[in-house]
Design an enzyme around this catalytic site. Sequence first.
Site, PDB file in Angstrom:
ATOM      1  N   GLY A  49       0.831  -1.190   0.000  1.00  0.00           N
ATOM      2  CA  GLY A  49       0.000   0.000   0.000  1.00  0.00           C
ATOM      3  C   GLY A  49       0.869   1.244   0.000  1.00  0.00           C
ATOM      4  N   GLN A  54       2.862  10.124   1.623  1.00  0.00           N
ATOM      5  CA  GLN A  54       4.190   9.496   1.581  1.00  0.00           C
ATOM      6  C   GLN A  54       4.988   9.928   0.353  1.00  0.00           C
ATOM      7  OE1 GLN A  54       2.520   5.301   2.407  1.00  0.00           O
ATOM      8  NE2 GLN A  54       4.543   5.306   3.366  1.00  0.00           N
ATOM      9  N   CYS A 103       6.751   0.241   7.160  1.00  0.00           N
ATOM     10  CA  CYS A 103       6.271   1.392   6.401  1.00  0.00           C
ATOM     11  C   CYS A 103       7.436   1.958   5.591  1.00  0.00           C
ATOM     12  CB  CYS A 103       5.728   2.443   7.376  1.00  0.00           C
ATOM     13  SG  CYS A 103       5.055   3.915   6.575  1.00  0.00           S
ATOM     14  N   LEU A 104       7.160   2.287   4.334  1.00  0.00           N
ATOM     15  CA  LEU A 104       8.216   2.860   3.494  1.00  0.00           C
ATOM     16  C   LEU A 104       8.736   4.169   4.073  1.00  0.00           C
ATOM     17  CD1 LEU A 104       7.012   2.370  -0.186  1.00  0.00           C
ATOM     18  CD2 LEU A 104       8.776   1.125   1.055  1.00  0.00           C
ATOM     19  N   HIS A 145      -3.794   1.011   8.199  1.00  0.00           N
ATOM     20  CA  HIS A 145      -2.458   1.610   8.139  1.00  0.00           C
ATOM     21  C   HIS A 145      -2.417   2.717   7.081  1.00  0.00           C
ATOM     22  CE1 HIS A 145       2.127   1.197   8.095  1.00  0.00           C
ATOM     23  NE2 HIS A 145       1.877   1.974   7.055  1.00  0.00           N
ATOM     24  N   GLU A 146      -2.947   2.416   5.893  1.00  0.00           N
ATOM     25  CA  GLU A 146      -2.898   3.404   4.804  1.00  0.00           C
ATOM     26  C   GLU A 146      -3.766   4.625   5.099  1.00  0.00           C
ATOM     27  OE1 GLU A 146      -0.667   3.326   2.712  1.00  0.00           O
ATOM     28  OE2 GLU A 146      -0.093   1.292   3.238  1.00  0.00           O
ATOM     29  N   HIS A 149      -2.390   7.252   7.359  1.00  0.00           N
ATOM     30  CA  HIS A 149      -1.478   8.224   6.738  1.00  0.00           C
ATOM     31  C   HIS A 149      -2.214   9.505   6.333  1.00  0.00           C
ATOM     32  CE1 HIS A 149       2.423   6.297   6.445  1.00  0.00           C
ATOM     33  NE2 HIS A 149       1.919   5.195   5.934  1.00  0.00           N
TER      34      HIS A 149
HETATM   35 NI    NI Z   1       2.991   3.368   5.820  1.00  0.00          NI
END
Ligand code: NI
Length: 188
Positions: A49, A54, A103-104, A145-146, A149
């Site tokens: 995702g 991000q 997470c990226l 999670h997404e 953000h």
């Molecule tokens: Ni993330």
Amino acid sequence: MSILKVARMGHPVLREVARELKPSEIRSDAIRRLVEDMLETMHEYSGVGLAAPQVHQSIQLAVIEFEDDNPRYPDAGAQGLTVFFNPRITVLDTKEQGFWEGCLSVPEMRGLVHRPRKVKVDYLDVDARPQTLIAEDFLATVVQHELDHLQGVLYVDRIKDLRKFAFLEEYKRYWIPEEEDEVGELDD
Ligand code: NI
């Protein structure tokens, strides 16, 4: 298409509440290109995702996609490409489940996070049409999670026991779950 630079924890854009998009914006060429670039970026980094903040865009947009043959998530099932605009989340089952998340924007780390196991998401799709997704188990955690953000929340905010927050190398050495059905791993 191009691979976008990913904002890392500490960048203020990750802490903003992202703004909603109008239907006309959702259907614009600029947003369609952004979605394509986000998908390419997510695939490049093997994520499941990615949310617009991000990639330095503070707008209510997130994408998720994963296959069912990923050895890292053996019980995860599959989720076809789903693009969320202006999502609203409703918890359907408050019983919580724990997953080791990554997470990226927080590279090379993993943390154990507990979240409700079933949620509903009302959102607009790429054509700005209203849609509803019911998400359970692994998908429920990925979605939450997404969408976090988009509210300026990172998974690290939700780690209850910071002893279960680890560098990836130490996670693999000491914390890989023995029972896969209890705890999995998310890398977005
Ligand atoms: Ni993330």
